[in-house]
Design an enzyme around this catalytic site. Structure first.
Site, mmCIF file in Angstrom:
data_model
loop_
_atom_site.group_PDB
_atom_site.id
_atom_site.type_symbol
_atom_site.label_atom_id
_atom_site.label_comp_id
_atom_site.label_asym_id
_atom_site.label_seq_id
_atom_site.Cartn_x
_atom_site.Cartn_y
_atom_site.Cartn_z
ATOM 1 N N GLU A 72 0.761 -1.242 0.024
ATOM 2 C CA GLU A 72 -0.088 -0.030 -0.132
ATOM 3 C C GLU A 72 0.991 1.403 0.096
ATOM 4 O O GLU A 72 1.950 1.265 0.885
ATOM 5 C CB GLU A 72 -0.807 0.089 1.444
ATOM 6 C CG GLU A 72 -1.856 1.024 1.332
ATOM 7 C CD GLU A 72 -2.664 1.028 2.513
ATOM 8 O OE1 GLU A 72 -2.289 0.364 3.575
ATOM 9 O OE2 GLU A 72 -3.931 1.514 2.825
ATOM 10 N N LYS A 104 -10.087 1.885 -1.989
ATOM 11 C CA LYS A 104 -10.386 1.173 -0.693
ATOM 12 C C LYS A 104 -11.685 1.775 -0.146
ATOM 13 O O LYS A 104 -11.938 2.904 -0.001
ATOM 14 C CB LYS A 104 -9.192 2.006 0.344
ATOM 15 C CG LYS A 104 -9.003 1.279 1.732
ATOM 16 C CD LYS A 104 -7.819 1.841 2.325
ATOM 17 C CE LYS A 104 -7.521 1.109 3.548
ATOM 18 N NZ LYS A 104 -6.131 1.507 4.073
ATOM 19 N N CYS A 120 -5.689 -3.110 2.623
ATOM 20 C CA CYS A 120 -5.115 -2.975 4.075
ATOM 21 C C CYS A 120 -6.474 -2.968 5.185
ATOM 22 O O CYS A 120 -6.846 -4.161 5.319
ATOM 23 C CB CYS A 120 -4.358 -1.619 4.319
ATOM 24 S SG CYS A 120 -3.447 -1.597 5.600
#
Lengths: 295, 295
Positions: free
Chosen positions: B44, B117, B154
């Site tokens: 990331e 995300k 993540c």
């Protein structure tokens, strides 16, 4: 309600004599209470062998109503020992209508809740779809004197949806009566992967939901009455995990065991403060979870 | 499409020089390809330090459009090395509108997909809600020459819903570019619980969905520019797990690493035959997954 509770898990091998199995269970409840347990969790179908290795209509004789003899016995044991008991019953609801049902007995002996196994397996050695109608009570924790118990059963343990729904309904802990083991036909690498996967997915529910997980599994070898397979060696290793998935206590693989472990429920709030997953769920984007497949 | 593919994970420490970070990434892609990799997964925000330790408006200077300089560079590297690349970009979509976005470059250099995300964290040291608008592209795998990639980022890794939605949409594997580490202020027992939880929950997604999981994490210590905290020691240990959650390969904690691992996609079908969880989901009982809480 105190922040810490003492949780006991009873791990047993089962023979063909239902009364003898239940008698050993009652003794284990007494022993757990004498060690300070306030909640005693029993394994799946603890009164009988794991009869689902074959599809045989005679096995329906093992079923009983709820309330019935087993819940009566467990209620007596709960009251006599002043503990909450989570038991498991092969439930006959009507002729031709059976469930795999967990029952919750309060420490005064009252039957305060039941959960009918929602996800039913069917694979070689575990022919449960023949025996058990999928549960119709949904996913609802049972309120008790030791907290709201998110009771699920065995195959449910592979479904994150079940753990999440119990958590969203305010469960203080997840409880899984279970009967799972190895096929002796699998090689040791496959056996290890299966057992690790079983630990991992349930510990994963603890992590994803910030909630303790209590698992009672069967132990011992049970032959396949049909002789078609090599039977099942139930892998024991009942365990209790905290809300970060950390193992707090674990039983051995191949012996009966009584695991008594203090669980600190205040850790749930502490863990969810640093990992506030419930805050960040994108519920407006989850509609397709209600589909079979997104094709 | 072959049953096995070679997957590479690039684990890096990042300094303050964006071009130097990207240059090291390009070299790692070359190295991965020379070792036979067909898919290269980057961590990331691999072009920069993890700037979310503080809330500073100047950090928006690090953002760029998609396509933009970073995707152009990654596209060149993908084409030059004939590999599929999953990269991560701090995306400026408009003034005042930024995302944490993963990009997928096909081996011919074309930008074939992106994922913004969806779950955005915000906790001490990870002030991402200041920087990143939650994604609005939903959960959709990206079709590539090496399969359908269920790319998540993540914080998504803690949400079983995300993994499930990607699986239901036909993802062949889950891919997580990640930046997570320890606070030096936590004691070693808490640090171990956190890292174990991180492994466990992602391996749990592999198990629950019968799908490989590929995780690229950052390594190295990064100080908190504000001096308010002890900084973050990123814990590395990028890993690749198979569809039973078994660890196929894992990098070290504290050094840059290139992990190249063969992944057998035929195992997915084999595992789902013995553990057919998708068959048994009780979708008619899952409606409350779309609620914030069931109170």
């Amino acid at each position: 309600m105190s922040h810490t509770i003492n949780v006991a898990v009873v791990q047993q091998a089962c023979g063909g004599d239902k009364q003898a199995n239940l008698q050993r269970t009652v003794e284990a409840i007494e022993q757990a209470a004498s060690q300070g347990a306030q909640l005693v969790v029993l394994q799946e179908l603890h009164a009988t062998p794991y009869f689902c290795q074959t599809e045989a209509t005679d096995n329906f004789d093992l079923a009983e109503p709820i309330p019935g003899p087993s819940t009566q016995l467990l209620a007596q044991a709960a009251r006599a020992n002043q503990v909450v008991v989570v038991g498991s019953v092969f439930e006959q609801r009507a002729p031709g209508l059976y469930h795999n049902t967990a029952v919750v007995l309060e420490k005064d002996g009252s039957l305060v809740g039941k959960y009918r196994k929602m996800h039913i397996p069917d694979d070689p050695g575990y022919y449960e779809k023949f025996y058990f109608t999928p549960g119709d009570l949904g996913f609802h924790p049972v309120s008790t004197s030791v907290g709201k118990l998110g009771v699920l059963v065995c195959w449910d343990q592979w479904f994150p949806e079940a753990a999440r729904l119990m958590t969203l309904a305010g469960a203080d802990m997840l409880v899984y009566p279970t009967a799972i083991g190895w096929s002796p036909a699998d090689d040791s690498a496959e056996q290890k992967r299966q057992q690790d996967a079983w630990f991992t997915v349930q510990r994963g529910h603890a992590v994803a939901n910030g909630i303790p997980v209590i698992v009672a599994n069967r132990t011992g070898f049970e032959a396949d009455p049909s002789g078609n397979s090599a039977g099942i060696r139930f892998w024991g290793t009942s365990f209790i995990a905290g809300p970060q998935g950390e193992i707090l206590g674990k039983a051995a693989e191949d012996t009966a065991a009584l695991l008594v472990q203090r669980v600190d429920r205040a850790r749930v709030d502490a863990v969810r403060r640093i990992w506030p997953f419930l805050r960040d769920r994108r519920i407006e984007e989850y509609a397709d979870l209600l589909k079979r497949f997104r094709d």
